[in-house]
Design a protein around this motif. Structure first.
Motif, PDB file in Angstrom:
ATOM      1  N   PHE A  69       0.812  -1.216   0.000  1.00  0.00           N
ATOM      2  CA  PHE A  69       0.000   0.000   0.000  1.00  0.00           C
ATOM      3  C   PHE A  69       0.848   1.269   0.000  1.00  0.00           C
ATOM      4  CE2 PHE A  69      -3.284  -3.019   0.984  1.00  0.00           C
ATOM      5  CZ  PHE A  69      -4.343  -2.510   0.251  1.00  0.00           C
ATOM      6  N   ARG A  70       1.967   1.239   0.717  1.00  0.00           N
ATOM      7  CA  ARG A  70       2.794   2.442   0.756  1.00  0.00           C
ATOM      8  C   ARG A  70       3.547   2.630  -0.558  1.00  0.00           C
ATOM      9  NH1 ARG A  70       5.588   2.125   6.674  1.00  0.00           N
ATOM     10  NH2 ARG A  70       3.840   2.905   7.919  1.00  0.00           N
ATOM     11  N   GLU A  71       4.154   1.548  -1.043  1.00  0.00           N
ATOM     12  CA  GLU A  71       5.048   1.695  -2.207  1.00  0.00           C
ATOM     13  C   GLU A  71       4.286   1.664  -3.528  1.00  0.00           C
ATOM     14  OE1 GLU A  71       8.012  -1.346  -1.466  1.00  0.00           O
ATOM     15  OE2 GLU A  71       8.190  -0.570   0.582  1.00  0.00           O
ATOM     16  N   HIS A  72       3.404   0.667  -3.658  1.00  0.00           N
ATOM     17  CA  HIS A  72       2.728   0.510  -4.942  1.00  0.00           C
ATOM     18  C   HIS A  72       1.612   1.538  -5.136  1.00  0.00           C
ATOM     19  CE1 HIS A  72       1.554  -1.551  -8.564  1.00  0.00           C
ATOM     20  NE2 HIS A  72       0.326  -1.669  -8.135  1.00  0.00           N
ATOM     21  N   TYR A  73       0.854   1.799  -4.066  1.00  0.00           N
ATOM     22  CA  TYR A  73      -0.306   2.694  -4.209  1.00  0.00           C
ATOM     23  C   TYR A  73      -0.071   4.082  -3.631  1.00  0.00           C
ATOM     24  CZ  TYR A  73      -2.978  -1.309  -5.781  1.00  0.00           C
ATOM     25  OH  TYR A  73      -3.433  -2.386  -6.496  1.00  0.00           O
ATOM     26  N   ASN A  74       1.086   4.283  -2.977  1.00  0.00           N
ATOM     27  CA  ASN A  74       1.421   5.592  -2.426  1.00  0.00           C
ATOM     28  C   ASN A  74       0.320   6.111  -1.501  1.00  0.00           C
ATOM     29  OD1 ASN A  74       3.113   7.707  -2.065  1.00  0.00           O
ATOM     30  ND2 ASN A  74       2.448   8.851  -3.864  1.00  0.00           N
ATOM     31  N   LEU A  75      -0.169   5.205  -0.669  1.00  0.00           N
ATOM     32  CA  LEU A  75      -1.288   5.520   0.210  1.00  0.00           C
ATOM     33  C   LEU A  75      -0.750   5.834   1.609  1.00  0.00           C
ATOM     34  CD1 LEU A  75      -4.537   3.604  -0.040  1.00  0.00           C
ATOM     35  CD2 LEU A  75      -3.539   3.620   2.218  1.00  0.00           C
ATOM     36  N   HIS A  76      -1.339   6.805   2.261  1.00  0.00           N
ATOM     37  CA  HIS A  76      -0.884   7.200   3.601  1.00  0.00           C
ATOM     38  C   HIS A  76      -1.342   6.145   4.611  1.00  0.00           C
ATOM     39  CE1 HIS A  76      -0.851  10.316   7.077  1.00  0.00           C
ATOM     40  NE2 HIS A  76       0.281   9.633   7.018  1.00  0.00           N
ATOM     41  N   LEU A  77      -0.390   5.328   5.088  1.00  0.00           N
ATOM     42  CA  LEU A  77      -0.731   4.187   5.935  1.00  0.00           C
ATOM     43  C   LEU A  77       0.081   4.198   7.227  1.00  0.00           C
ATOM     44  CD1 LEU A  77      -2.027   1.363   6.393  1.00  0.00           C
ATOM     45  CD2 LEU A  77      -0.186   0.391   5.030  1.00  0.00           C
ATOM     46  N   LEU A  78      -0.627   4.144   8.345  1.00  0.00           N
ATOM     47  CA  LEU A  78       0.040   4.037   9.646  1.00  0.00           C
ATOM     48  C   LEU A  78       0.058   2.578  10.066  1.00  0.00           C
ATOM     49  CD1 LEU A  78      -1.647   6.934  11.647  1.00  0.00           C
ATOM     50  CD2 LEU A  78       0.671   6.909  10.712  1.00  0.00           C
ATOM     51  N   HIS A  79       1.247   2.058  10.345  1.00  0.00           N
ATOM     52  CA  HIS A  79       1.370   0.676  10.795  1.00  0.00           C
ATOM     53  C   HIS A  79       1.585   0.709  12.306  1.00  0.00           C
ATOM     54  CE1 HIS A  79       3.924  -3.254  10.882  1.00  0.00           C
ATOM     55  NE2 HIS A  79       2.689  -3.454  11.298  1.00  0.00           N
ATOM     56  N   VAL A  80       0.609   0.250  13.068  1.00  0.00           N
ATOM     57  CA  VAL A  80       0.676   0.318  14.524  1.00  0.00           C
ATOM     58  C   VAL A  80       1.015  -1.069  15.069  1.00  0.00           C
ATOM     59  CG1 VAL A  80      -0.583   0.961  16.620  1.00  0.00           C
ATOM     60  CG2 VAL A  80      -1.156   2.056  14.439  1.00  0.00           C
ATOM     61  N   ASP A  81       2.192  -1.206  15.640  1.00  0.00           N
ATOM     62  CA  ASP A  81       2.590  -2.499  16.196  1.00  0.00           C
ATOM     63  C   ASP A  81       2.031  -2.618  17.619  1.00  0.00           C
ATOM     64  OD1 ASP A  81       3.707  -4.795  17.081  1.00  0.00           O
ATOM     65  OD2 ASP A  81       5.797  -4.260  16.643  1.00  0.00           O
ATOM     66  N   ALA A  82       0.918  -3.372  17.723  1.00  0.00           N
ATOM     67  CA  ALA A  82       0.259  -3.512  19.031  1.00  0.00           C
ATOM     68  C   ALA A  82       0.301  -4.958  19.505  1.00  0.00           C
ATOM     69  CB  ALA A  82      -1.184  -3.025  18.929  1.00  0.00           C
ATOM     70  N   ALA A  83       1.235  -5.746  18.953  1.00  0.00           N
ATOM     71  CA  ALA A  83       1.278  -7.181  19.239  1.00  0.00           C
ATOM     72  C   ALA A  83       1.410  -7.463  20.738  1.00  0.00           C
ATOM     73  CB  ALA A  83       2.423  -7.833  18.471  1.00  0.00           C
ATOM     74  N   ASP A  84       2.304  -6.741  21.416  1.00  0.00           N
ATOM     75  CA  ASP A  84       2.533  -7.020  22.841  1.00  0.00           C
ATOM     76  C   ASP A  84       1.259  -6.771  23.659  1.00  0.00           C
ATOM     77  OD1 ASP A  84       5.073  -7.626  22.176  1.00  0.00           O
ATOM     78  OD2 ASP A  84       5.997  -5.788  22.945  1.00  0.00           O
ATOM     79  N   ARG A  85       0.583  -5.707  23.297  1.00  0.00           N
ATOM     80  CA  ARG A  85      -0.647  -5.337  24.008  1.00  0.00           C
ATOM     81  C   ARG A  85      -1.722  -6.428  23.862  1.00  0.00           C
ATOM     82  NH1 ARG A  85      -3.522   0.493  22.789  1.00  0.00           N
ATOM     83  NH2 ARG A  85      -5.230   0.367  24.277  1.00  0.00           N
ATOM     84  N   PHE A  86      -1.918  -6.902  22.624  1.00  0.00           N
ATOM     85  CA  PHE A  86      -2.943  -7.923  22.360  1.00  0.00           C
ATOM     86  C   PHE A  86      -2.568  -9.250  23.015  1.00  0.00           C
ATOM     87  CE2 PHE A  86      -4.479  -4.881  19.343  1.00  0.00           C
ATOM     88  CZ  PHE A  86      -5.776  -5.248  19.028  1.00  0.00           C
TER      89      PHE A  86
END
Length: 395
Positions: free
Chosen positions: A272-289
């Motif tokens: 999504f970021r590279e191919h579609y140039n879309l503004h994407l926030l990647h939130v790493d919440a693994a520890d919390r879950f």
């Protein structure tokens, strides 16, 4: 959607058959937009959609029982072509002055239809004297036809298997043309739509894409949209359509809960970021879950924890962005239909797992749902139009 959104459409009145969705699939495969409306709200649906033809579905009910479902009279007063399937044929006959009886031999499964005479609906498909396989599923049957109707095909157990009033363009069948066990069924439905109702087959996914983009622009204006991107086909296609419409006004949030397949989140982010140039926030919440799920074994409790944490995490990130006016969501047409209650409950309550909880109300956002008229295979077709790779679409 406004009533002018689909000038050439078919209304399907649903009497509760388990295969009503298949009727809609066949109509759409014929290149025509259609909507399924429960019989209780069919009159409202008729006014809203302003269809060019009507199909009446089957039902587990019996037309001879008191209080059993009926089609609104406006359909027969409209002069439009009508195609009644199974229960739809029976209620059409009863409402137009024919007779239906129960207690006849229940017929379920494969049967063979003998074509007794030519009919406009058979054009280019069946001819007089030919025999064809169909799929029956009924207990009641028509025993007297309304004025203007004649029998055009019969089976050994159904003397009124296929009836027609060519003048009024009314057709009724005792079998189910929408199921694959009726090999020519899709073509019969296509003939009804194209030859009898005169509707062109120009409902396509490229046309839908253009229309969806225009509608999103009109709805959103210059406001901001946020979208929860899961990496699934539905949310991805919805996000790409919204992005095509409003560009940088859209921010997608991928809540990475650590429960995806290995490297899946990274693949989604890269695409999504590279191919579609879309503004994407990647939130790493693994520890919390994973921390909160530790020691929990009950699946329903797990689902609730995941749902709650997802909403909390999403809400926190949205606040950091300064909020938004709209929430993009990948709701599909089956979610809308399945949430329509036959007992007269709320007409559009999306199933809980498809909704981002109570987020829209909590954050005072309006929903943008560009896929809510589509079936899954149609969403995949738009995904291909938008250039999503097959490995992604086939998930």
């Amino acid at each position: 959607m406004t009533q002018t959104a689909h000038p050439d459409s078919v209304l399907i009145v649903d009497f509760g058959s388990q295969v009503t969705q298949l009727i809609a699939r066949r109509v759409r495969e014929a290149g025509v937009y259609c909507e399924i409306v429960p019989f209780q709200s069919a009159e409202e649906g008729f006014h809203r959609l302003q269809p060019k033809a009507v199909i009446l579905s089957g039902s587990p009910a019996s037309t001879v029982d008191e209080g059993s479902p009926r089609a609104p009279q406006i359909i027969f007063d409209s002069g439009l072509p009508v195609f009644g399937i199974c229960y739809g044929q029976q209620t059409m006959c009863m409402q137009l002055g024919g007779k239906v009886e129960s207690g006849h031999h229940r017929e379920f499964g494969r049967a063979f239809l003998d074509v007794d005479r030519d009919c406009q609906l058979f054009e280019g498909l069946w001819s007089s004297g030919s025999r064809h396989q169909v799929w029956m599923s009924h207990g009641d049957r028509v025993t007297a036809l309304p004025d203007g109707f004649e029998v055009v095909a019969t089976s050994s157990n159904a003397p009124y298997a296929f009836i027609a009033d060519e003048k009024r363009k009314y057709y009724g069948v005792q079998f189910h043309p929408e199921v694959v066990h009726t090999p020519d069924g899709a073509k019969l439905i296509g003939n009804f739509i194209h030859n009898i109702a005169g509707i062109k087959g120009d409902w396509s996914m490229s046309a839908y894409r253009q229309k969806a983009v225009e509608q999103i622009r009109a709805q959103v204006g210059d406001k901001r949209v946020i979208c929860a991107l899961s990496g699934g086909v539905d949310s991805s296609v919805a996000a790409l359509l919204i992005h095509e419409a409003v560009g940088d006004q859209l921010t997608c949030i991928l809540v990475d809960h650590g429960l995806m397949r290995k490297d899946e989140a990274a693949g989604v982010v890269a695409m999504f970021r590279e191919h579609y140039n879309l503004h994407l926030l990647h939130v790493d919440a693994a520890d919390r879950f994973i921390g909160e799920l530790e020691g929990v074994s009950d699946p329903e409790t797990k689902r609730k924890i995941i749902g709650r944490l997802f909403i909390e995490t999403f809400e926190e990130e949205a606040k950091k962005l300064g909020g938004a006016d709209f929430l993009g969501q990948g709701t599909l047409y089956p979610d809308v239909i399945e949430s329509v209650s036959f007992t007269g409950g709320p007409s559009v309550t999306i199933k809980s797992h498809h909704n981002v909880g109570g987020l829209p109300e909590r954050m005072k956002m309006q929903l943008v749902e560009p896929l809510r008229e589509l079936f899954k295979d149609e969403v995949r077709a738009i995904g291909r139009e938008l250039g999503l790779p097959d490995s992604f679409i086939g998930r």
